[in-house]
Design a protein around this motif. Structure first.
Motif, PDB file in Angstrom:
ATOM      1  N   ARG A 103      -1.083  -6.382  -5.485  1.00 37.47           N
ATOM      2  CA  ARG A 103      -0.594  -5.243  -6.276  1.00 37.47           C
ATOM      3  C   ARG A 103      -1.579  -4.881  -7.388  1.00 37.47           C
ATOM      4  O   ARG A 103      -1.823  -3.696  -7.659  1.00 37.47           O
ATOM      5  CB  ARG A 103       0.789  -5.548  -6.845  1.00 37.47           C
ATOM      6  CG  ARG A 103       1.874  -5.617  -5.780  1.00 37.47           C
ATOM      7  CD  ARG A 103       3.239  -5.952  -6.375  1.00 37.47           C
ATOM      8  NE  ARG A 103       3.744  -4.884  -7.219  1.00 37.47           N
ATOM      9  CZ  ARG A 103       4.409  -3.813  -6.781  1.00 37.47           C
ATOM     10  NH1 ARG A 103       4.647  -3.666  -5.473  1.00 37.47           N
ATOM     11  NH2 ARG A 103       4.847  -2.893  -7.622  1.00 37.47           N
ATOM     12  N   LEU A 134      -4.535  -3.099  -5.663  1.00 34.73           N
ATOM     13  CA  LEU A 134      -4.194  -1.741  -5.227  1.00 34.73           C
ATOM     14  C   LEU A 134      -4.046  -0.792  -6.412  1.00 34.73           C
ATOM     15  O   LEU A 134      -4.486   0.366  -6.354  1.00 34.73           O
ATOM     16  CB  LEU A 134      -2.907  -1.766  -4.395  1.00 34.73           C
ATOM     17  CG  LEU A 134      -3.029  -2.382  -3.004  1.00 34.73           C
ATOM     18  CD1 LEU A 134      -1.656  -2.616  -2.389  1.00 34.73           C
ATOM     19  CD2 LEU A 134      -3.875  -1.494  -2.087  1.00 34.73           C
ATOM     20  N   ALA A 135      -3.425  -1.281  -7.486  1.00 32.12           N
ATOM     21  CA  ALA A 135      -3.268  -0.426  -8.677  1.00 32.12           C
ATOM     22  C   ALA A 135      -4.633  -0.080  -9.265  1.00 32.12           C
ATOM     23  O   ALA A 135      -4.869   1.058  -9.694  1.00 32.12           O
ATOM     24  CB  ALA A 135      -2.394  -1.136  -9.706  1.00 32.12           C
ATOM     25  N   LEU A 171       1.715   1.788  -3.692  1.00 36.34           N
ATOM     26  CA  LEU A 171       0.719   1.736  -4.770  1.00 36.34           C
ATOM     27  C   LEU A 171      -0.598   2.439  -4.470  1.00 36.34           C
ATOM     28  O   LEU A 171      -1.365   2.696  -5.402  1.00 36.34           O
ATOM     29  CB  LEU A 171       0.420   0.262  -5.114  1.00 36.34           C
ATOM     30  CG  LEU A 171       1.572  -0.521  -5.740  1.00 36.34           C
ATOM     31  CD1 LEU A 171       1.159  -1.979  -5.932  1.00 36.34           C
ATOM     32  CD2 LEU A 171       1.972   0.076  -7.080  1.00 36.34           C
ATOM     33  N   TYR A 172      -0.881   2.729  -3.208  1.00 34.87           N
ATOM     34  CA  TYR A 172      -2.224   3.239  -2.940  1.00 34.87           C
ATOM     35  C   TYR A 172      -2.171   4.472  -2.051  1.00 34.87           C
ATOM     36  O   TYR A 172      -1.672   4.421  -0.934  1.00 34.87           O
ATOM     37  CB  TYR A 172      -3.093   2.169  -2.268  1.00 34.87           C
ATOM     38  CG  TYR A 172      -4.555   2.576  -2.177  1.00 34.87           C
ATOM     39  CD1 TYR A 172      -5.343   2.643  -3.326  1.00 34.87           C
ATOM     40  CD2 TYR A 172      -5.129   2.907  -0.965  1.00 34.87           C
ATOM     41  CE1 TYR A 172      -6.682   3.023  -3.258  1.00 34.87           C
ATOM     42  CE2 TYR A 172      -6.469   3.279  -0.881  1.00 34.87           C
ATOM     43  CZ  TYR A 172      -7.234   3.336  -2.033  1.00 34.87           C
ATOM     44  OH  TYR A 172      -8.546   3.714  -1.966  1.00 34.87           O
ATOM     45  N   ALA A 173      -2.709   5.549  -2.560  1.00 34.89           N
ATOM     46  CA  ALA A 173      -2.800   6.792  -1.787  1.00 34.89           C
ATOM     47  C   ALA A 173      -4.197   7.368  -1.939  1.00 34.89           C
ATOM     48  O   ALA A 173      -4.387   8.580  -2.054  1.00 34.89           O
ATOM     49  CB  ALA A 173      -1.752   7.789  -2.248  1.00 34.89           C
ATOM     50  N   GLY A 174      -5.187   6.490  -1.970  1.00 37.56           N
ATOM     51  CA  GLY A 174      -6.570   6.936  -2.125  1.00 37.56           C
ATOM     52  C   GLY A 174      -7.111   7.514  -0.830  1.00 37.56           C
ATOM     53  O   GLY A 174      -6.416   7.592   0.194  1.00 37.56           O
ATOM     54  N   ARG A 210      -6.273   2.462  -6.974  1.00 37.07           N
ATOM     55  CA  ARG A 210      -5.597   3.757  -7.130  1.00 37.07           C
ATOM     56  C   ARG A 210      -6.079   4.474  -8.383  1.00 37.07           C
ATOM     57  O   ARG A 210      -6.425   5.663  -8.341  1.00 37.07           O
ATOM     58  CB  ARG A 210      -4.087   3.541  -7.193  1.00 37.07           C
ATOM     59  CG  ARG A 210      -3.255   4.801  -7.467  1.00 37.07           C
ATOM     60  CD  ARG A 210      -1.875   4.405  -7.945  1.00 37.07           C
ATOM     61  NE  ARG A 210      -1.945   3.671  -9.195  1.00 37.07           N
ATOM     62  CZ  ARG A 210      -0.979   2.840  -9.631  1.00 37.07           C
ATOM     63  NH1 ARG A 210       0.100   2.613  -8.892  1.00 37.07           N
ATOM     64  NH2 ARG A 210      -1.114   2.227 -10.791  1.00 37.07           N
ATOM     65  N   ASP A 211      -6.120   3.744  -9.494  1.00 36.55           N
ATOM     66  CA  ASP A 211      -6.571   4.356 -10.747  1.00 36.55           C
ATOM     67  C   ASP A 211      -8.036   4.774 -10.657  1.00 36.55           C
ATOM     68  O   ASP A 211      -8.434   5.808 -11.205  1.00 36.55           O
ATOM     69  CB  ASP A 211      -6.364   3.381 -11.905  1.00 36.55           C
ATOM     70  CG  ASP A 211      -4.887   3.080 -12.159  1.00 36.55           C
ATOM     71  OD1 ASP A 211      -4.033   3.838 -11.645  1.00 36.55           O
ATOM     72  OD2 ASP A 211      -4.598   2.084 -12.844  1.00 36.55           O
ATOM     73  N   ALA A 264       0.804  -1.228   0.000  1.00 32.52           N
ATOM     74  CA  ALA A 264       0.000   0.000   0.000  1.00 32.52           C
ATOM     75  C   ALA A 264       0.837   1.279   0.000  1.00 32.52           C
ATOM     76  O   ALA A 264       0.497   2.229  -0.727  1.00 32.52           O
ATOM     77  CB  ALA A 264      -0.960  -0.009   1.184  1.00 32.52           C
ATOM     78  N   ALA A 275      -9.578   5.749  -7.923  1.00 37.19           N
ATOM     79  CA  ALA A 275      -9.618   6.971  -7.123  1.00 37.19           C
ATOM     80  C   ALA A 275      -9.169   8.185  -7.937  1.00 37.19           C
ATOM     81  O   ALA A 275      -9.735   9.282  -7.814  1.00 37.19           O
ATOM     82  CB  ALA A 275      -8.732   6.801  -5.887  1.00 37.19           C
ATOM     83  N   CYS A 276      -8.162   7.981  -8.794  1.00 35.44           N
ATOM     84  CA  CYS A 276      -7.684   9.088  -9.638  1.00 35.44           C
ATOM     85  C   CYS A 276      -8.764   9.529 -10.617  1.00 35.44           C
ATOM     86  O   CYS A 276      -8.973  10.733 -10.828  1.00 35.44           O
ATOM     87  CB  CYS A 276      -6.419   8.670 -10.386  1.00 35.44           C
ATOM     88  SG  CYS A 276      -4.971   8.482  -9.328  1.00 35.44           S
TER      89      CYS A 276
END
Length: 584
Positions: free
Chosen positions: A569, A572-573, A28-31, A576-577, A25, A579-580
């Motif tokens: 992974r 999480l990717a 790879l993840y900063a949501g 992440r995408d 995390a 959330a972006c």
């Protein structure tokens, strides 16, 4: 709205996935937060198989030092290594102990707590102690996970199935035997996790036919002997009088090989050598596909032989007739017949030669004149196995074990290779502790366990079950009870789990052997067109990238850990995408 991940199955596989999510995390993840929903009626960490609420008489079949839930530098993965204690380090017990399953359950519960604690502060884990019934939702939209007894579903951006071992409906033969048993007031116990079976119908002193000679039989043997008040005085079993008489047979007719009872010393065989990534790449590149026996097994056989003879020649050169360098060169270049001739000339004692066919079917062509003669013969076989597996002078056996682990790690990339390999691996590499086989010998001498033979056949006729085997021609055993001592086959089509059945109906595809097809790179579930579902993953023995187990011995590459890392992974990717895109 926070992102949501639903993991169905909170046993060691689900726990391993959470550990890998926590490890990956930060990269790879900063949501804006994440809700992880664990769905399992059993305790998180231990799950059903390893739950603490089972008999303390039941052991693991691995030494405590050989059990870990943590990665090390031998695990080939993209995520970071997060080391941790083995079972024996955590429990502060002798590493050579065969711990009971209650202790393993406590270890797994602790690992789960540590994994949850390592998650980022804005990631929250919720446990739902119930069953998941089905997953619905569009490929490109949020999924709905419907739970037993809940009117509204959990909403999930991603769903991971970590279901572990599954219950299954009876196959045709089992169904016919069960129907006959019901009509004639007999007892038929189908394949099951032995700790969950109701054994009360197996009456004291009555004969019971048992099909299956692996670890499920060992559990059954323990619960029906010590579990009913019997005890051991050295090598003698003292019955309680409440035991049935177990007549056990199987395809091979012998128990799984004993766990090896000594440690590795010195140089390890350089594996993989003849069955590694390049060979797997070549098999996957074949446009016509491959046949396991024709195209894969010869390379495995050569690999295991290399491991065996590397150890023999480098540690016991006095038992060989030529130098290792000469042998290795000829072995590498030779075809099967040439290698056989080479071994015959270079290894004088046949006991030092590796014969995988004889290991796999030790009773092939063997006949005994009477049932009692066979009891003596099989006891001698088990005693010989125990001597060999506890004698470091036979350390090429341990080299073959390391070869089996190496091969298994490569085979995962090939997907479903059929059931034979998994049975062969378990028979050679995942057998019972030596003390269990010594108990089996004591029970045999006491008349509580009786051996039937190879290719045990069972028929239901004249109001009873009858068992026979070509190992003892003309011998027939009658009983009013039959136990199928093995786990149910992990097939999607026969799984009792309603979630898997719904997935299958919704387009998930199974292999010819009935395993769920998943993307080998990250575990996404494949549909009938071979497309990976963007929001659904699956890990475990019911998939076609099954591994030897959800945990493993340290420093052996941890295939399950590698899979967990890849799935974590990918999840999480994706989140992440997602959330972006939502922020944009």
């Amino acid at each position: 709205m926070k992102a949501s991940l639903v993991i169905v199955g909170a046993g060691p596989r689900g726990t391993g996935l959470i550990e890998r999510i926590a490890a990956n995390a930060p990269e790879l993840y900063a949501g804006s937060g994440l809700d992880i929903h664990l769905v399992d009626p059993h305790p998180p960490g231990a799950g059903r198989i390893w739950r603490e609420a089972q008999s303390p008489l039941l052991w693991m079949n691995s030494h405590a030092e050989d059990v870990t839930m943590f990665t090390d530098e031998t695990v080939v993965m993209d995520g970071p290594v997060r080391p941790g204690p083995t079972l024996h380090e955590w429990a502060a017990i002798d590493g050579r102990t065969f711990a009971d399953r209650q202790l393993q359950g406590a270890y797994l519960s602790w690992v789960h707590e540590q994994a949850v604690a390592a998650l980022p502060p804005d990631v929250t884990v919720h446990h739902h102690p119930c069953r998941a019934l089905r997953v619905s939702g569009p490929r490109e939209g949020r999924q709905q996970v419907w739970l037993e007894g809940r009117p509204r579903p959990l909403l999930a951006d991603l769903v991971v199935l970590a279901l572990g071992h599954l219950d299954a409906e009876l196959d045709q033969e089992q169904g016919e035997l069960a129907t006959y048993a019901h009509a004639h007031d007999l007892v038929h116990l189908p394949p099951d996790f032995t700790a969950d079976s109701d054994l009360s119908s197996l009456a004291p002193g009555e004969p019971v036919l048992v099909r299956g000679f692996g670890l499920a039989f060992v559990d059954l043997m323990v619960l029906l002997t010590e579990g009913r008040g019997g005890r051991y005085d050295g090598d003698t079993y003292l019955p309680s009088g409440r035991e049935p008489v177990l007549y056990v047979g199987s395809r091979r007719g012998v128990p799984y090989h004993s766990k090896i009872g000594y440690d590795w010393t010195g140089e390890r065989p350089p594996l993989p050598r003849f069955f590694g990534p390049a060979e797997v790449d070549a098999l996957l590149a074949r446009p016509q596909g491959f046949d396991f026996r024709r195209d894969v097994w010869p390379s495995i056989e050569k690999e295991l032989g290399f491991a065996h003879y590397h150890r023999l020649f480098t540690v016991h050169p006095e038992r060989t007739a030529i130098a290792w360098t000469d042998f290795e060169e000829k072995y590498a270049a030779g075809e099967a017949a040439e290698r056989e001739a080479l071994v015959t000339s270079a290894v004088p004692d046949p006991a030092d030669r590796l014969d995988l066919a004889a290991l796999d079917r030790p009773l092939d062509g063997v006949r005994y004149a009477s049932h009692e003669e066979f009891q003596d013969g099989l006891r001698a076989y088990v005693e010989g196995d125990l001597r060999r597996r506890h004698d470091p002078g036979n350390s090429p056996d341990l080299a073959v074990f390391l070869g089996l682990l190496s091969v298994y790690g490569q085979l995962i990339r090939l997907g479903d290779v059929g059931p034979w390999w998994h049975g062969f691996f378990s028979y050679l590499a995942s057998g019972p502790p030596g003390p269990r086989l010594r108990q089996m010998l004591a029970l045999s001498r006491a008349g509580v366990v009786r051996f039937v033979g190879a290719d045990m056949a069972v028929v239901a006729e004249d109001g009873v079950f009858r068992a026979s085997s070509a190992t003892v021609p003309g011998e027939t055993i009658e009983a009013r009870a039959l136990v199928e001592a093995r786990l149910p086959e992990p097939t999607v089509g026969r799984a009792l789990d309603p979630l898997l059945r719904e997935l299958h109906a919704d387009g998930a595809v199974e292999t010819p052997e009935g395993l769920l097809r998943v993307d080998r790179s990250d575990g996404r579930i494949l549909d009938r067109g071979g497309r990976p579902h963007p929001r659904r993953f699956a890990l475990g023995p019911y998939t076609d990238v099954r591994t030897p187990g959800a945990f493993t011995r340290p420093r052996t590459g941890g295939p399950a850990f590698r899979q967990n890392d890849a799935t974590a992974r990918a999840a999480l990717a994706f989140l992440r995408d997602l959330a972006c895109r939502a922020a944009a």
